[in-house]
Design an enzyme around this catalytic site. Structure first.
Site, PDB file in Angstrom:
ATOM      1  CB  CYS A   1       4.192  -2.223   4.510  1.00 58.08           C
ATOM      2  SG  CYS A   1       3.222  -0.835   3.867  1.00 58.08           S
TER       3      CYS A   1
ATOM      4  CB  CYS B   1       5.062  -0.957   0.826  1.00 64.54           C
ATOM      5  SG  CYS B   1       5.003   0.675   1.622  1.00 64.54           S
TER       6      CYS B   1
END
Length: 175
Positions: free
Chosen positions: A134, A137
């Site tokens: 991700c 993130c």
């Protein structure tokens, strides 16, 4: 099975992983991190890598320096990032920007009081986000870490722990 037993069970083609595992889990090899951070990050990464024997061995390794509350905090980082990484990766990758503008509405209360110090939680969250792929993130956690004066070496060491622990899990699962 101990961490040493698992390390020794790595196949010959993964001999570099044996060396790297020892390095990234040592105080000298994980520059910019202390012993508690190394162990918390490794435990979060083992959980994210989903190979139970490795998770159990790293949890025993972590328990040498971490309290039960700190172990729970490392587990919490893996759990909440398991959720967040899927959601935020999807909203980032879907070409329709509308999804990125919507309120997530996902509970993340553990982030306020994770059981480990907040920067260790952030380091573990960054590492798990790397395993889960991700980018949104990873960017978010890296910014928080750098804002709180975690060195580039500390961030890099967290990512190296993620890379090696995950690779060890993959190799052992195939062995």
């Amino acid at each position: 099975m101990s961490l040493t037993d698992l390390r020794n069970a790595l196949p010959d083609y993964a001999k570099d992983l044996k060396l790297n595992l020892d390095s990234v889990l040592s105080d000298a090899g994980a520059q910019g991190l202390d012993a508690k951070q190394i162990r918390a990050i490794a435990l979060s990464c083992a959980i994210a890598s989903r190979y139970k024997p490795l998770t159990e061995a790293i949890e025993a390794f972590a328990a040498e320096k971490l309290s039960p509350e700190e172990i729970a905090g490392a587990k919490a980082a893996a759990a909440v990032m398991g959720m967040n990484n899927i959601y935020y990766r999807a909203t980032h990758l879907i070409q329709n920007e509308e999804y990125g503008q919507l309120r997530a509405g996902l509970r993340m209360n553990v982030m306020a009081n994770p059981g480990i110090d907040k920067m260790t939680f952030e380091l573990a969250s960054l590492a798990v986000s790397a395993i889960n792929g991700c980018g949104a993130c990873m960017d978010s956690h890296e910014k928080v870490l750098r804002k709180h004066e975690i060195s580039a070496q500390g961030v890099q060491s967290s990512l190296k722990i993620a890379a090696v622990v995950h690779a060890v899990a993959v190799a052992l699962e195939q062995a």
